[in-house]
Scaffold this active site. Structure first.
Site, PDB file in Angstrom:
ATOM      1  N   PHE A 227      -0.298  -4.944   1.361  1.00 63.23           N
ATOM      2  CA  PHE A 227       1.159  -5.084   1.442  1.00 63.23           C
ATOM      3  C   PHE A 227       1.595  -6.003   0.299  1.00 63.23           C
ATOM      4  CE2 PHE A 227      -0.573  -4.709   5.746  1.00 63.23           C
ATOM      5  CZ  PHE A 227       0.034  -3.541   6.189  1.00 63.23           C
ATOM      6  N   SER A 250       2.679   0.710  -0.139  1.00 66.26           N
ATOM      7  CA  SER A 250       3.143   2.095   0.012  1.00 66.26           C
ATOM      8  C   SER A 250       4.344   2.411  -0.868  1.00 66.26           C
ATOM      9  CB  SER A 250       3.495   2.377   1.473  1.00 66.26           C
ATOM     10  OG  SER A 250       4.536   1.518   1.906  1.00 66.26           O
ATOM     11  N   CYS A 339       5.286 -12.056  10.143  1.00 67.97           N
ATOM     12  CA  CYS A 339       6.667 -12.507   9.935  1.00 67.97           C
ATOM     13  C   CYS A 339       7.538 -12.133  11.134  1.00 67.97           C
ATOM     14  CB  CYS A 339       7.243 -11.918   8.644  1.00 67.97           C
ATOM     15  SG  CYS A 339       7.319 -10.122   8.612  1.00 67.97           S
TER      16      CYS A 339
END
Length: 395
Positions: A227, A250, A339
């Site tokens: 990520f 992605s 998060c």
């Protein structure tokens, strides 16, 4: 000013200065208040409790602003809150190493629903409540007075605006349109920030301290940054001498910007590879290929937007971390983050323990990551503490 009456027995959180009042706690409204209007909150004895923004469409019907009846919520009140928030961040921006940070952090800076991020001479704002939307002319004027930015861009594209009866926006509010890449510095590393098309407000400045801390372990190490977005952890690890970094995200735009950031910093492109892929699928592929890493970063998006999603999110965090642990060399480091505000640190530790059990690994927690000081946590509003992370030694 319209009066809103609280149900008997619902005063505790208000008296403790928590800024949210849910719709189920309201007894009645004396009159018809518009979304975003400032109202007076009274107890069932008609005694003053607080002033706040009202919204009849939201579960959070009132977002409280002020508990002193003698202080008026006027233009100067908003200007003072903006000025106070910005002045508390000045030292972050004057060391010559960093010219980007969060200037205003919503409820934690007493301005519920307002986020302002500074990217060099440009500002990106997110407005998440109807009350703050009404106050934006004052806010913009004060930001201009204090900072004289080249642009103020509205990135209020969060789906949560629908709960307040607001449409998403992505428009220039003031100044000239920002360039495709706004060049900023963070801890001496240069980044190109795409304000208009990037995720959130364009950058994740909440990982500023954590990127630097993790990079201190990276010299001579093989790193996997999952990520990765535009390469915060990747760039820091390459800067401190990582032997190899693989970055996975992605988003094609994120990968493209990451490569540009490597060029901007003159970092060794021959020691890096970026992969556009779903992270979970890529982790499985790397395992099939027999790949191993010394350091793995897992910084996924918010899996638990609310407490009702926590059980499902815990399974997702567990599976992700299990896959990561299986790719580490013995004694390797896993930097894993959440998060999700609904996920507290103790629950997150338990999830990592479950992941270790499923992976057949032993784990030591050697450091706890937190959000930086420009994302303060208000004592009466623990929901503001959303970013948490663990540095784990995995055997």
């Amino acid at each position: 000013m319209i009066d809103v009456i609280l149900k008997k027995g619902k005063e505790k959180a208000v008296l403790q200065r928590h800024p949210w009042v849910f719709s189920g706690a309201l007894e009645k409204i004396k009159g018809k208040a518009e979304n975003g209007e400032i109202v007076r909150l009274l107890n069932n004895k008609n005694e003053f409790l607080a002033y706040g923004f009202y919204n009849h469409q939201s579960r959070v019907a009132l977002r409280l602003l002020e508990w002193d009846e003698n202080i008026l919520i006027n233009d100067n009140w908003f200007r003072n809150k903006v000025s106070s928030a910005i002045s508390s961040r000045v030292h972050i921006l004057t060391n010559g190493e960093t010219d980007t940070c969060r200037l205003i952090f919503s409820e934690s800076d007493y301005l519920p629903g307002l986020i302002v991020d500074k990217y060099a001479d440009h500002l990106a704002v997110q407005v998440l409540t109807s009350g703050m939307q009404n106050a934006m002319p004052i806010i913009i004027d004060e930001l201009k007075n204090l900072l004289n930015p080249l642009s103020i861009f509205d990135k209020s594209d969060a789906a949560s605006r629908a709960h307040e009866g607001l449409e998403t926006t992505n428009i220039l509010l003031d100044g000239t349109p920002p360039p495709q890449l706004v060049i900023v510095k963070e801890n001496g590393i240069t980044y190109g920030i795409n304000i208009t098309e990037g995720q959130k407000s364009g950058f994740y400045c909440d990982q500023r301290d954590n990127r630097k801390i993790l990079a201190s372990y990276a010299k001579g190490k093989k790193v996997l940054d999952c990520f990765c977005y535009t390469g915060g952890f990747t760039l820091n690890c390459l800067q401190t001498g990582a032997s190899w970094v693989t970055s996975v995200d992605s988003s094609a735009l994120a990968i493209e910007t990451l490569y540009e950031n490597i060029r901007l910093n003159k970092l060794p492109a021959n020691l890096h590879n970026a992969v556009k892929a779903d992270v979970n699928n890529q982790l499985r592929q790397l395992k099939e290929n027999g790949e191993k890493f010394d350091i793995i970063v897992l910084d996924p998006p918010k899996y638990a937007p609310s407490r009702s999603a926590l059980t499902r999110a815990s399974r997702a965090y567990k599976d992700l971390n299990r896959l990561g642990m299986q790719l580490l060399t013995p004694g390797g480091l896993l930097a894993t983050f959440s998060c999700s505000g609904a996920m507290d640190m103790e629950t997150f530790k338990q999830v990592i323990a479950w992941a270790a059990l499923d992976a057949g690994k032993q784990v030591q927690f050697i450091y706890q990551f937190h959000q930086p000081e420009d994302h303060p946590v208000r004592a009466s509003f623990h929901e503001g503490e959303y970013l948490k992370g663990l540095l784990c030694k995995v055997w």
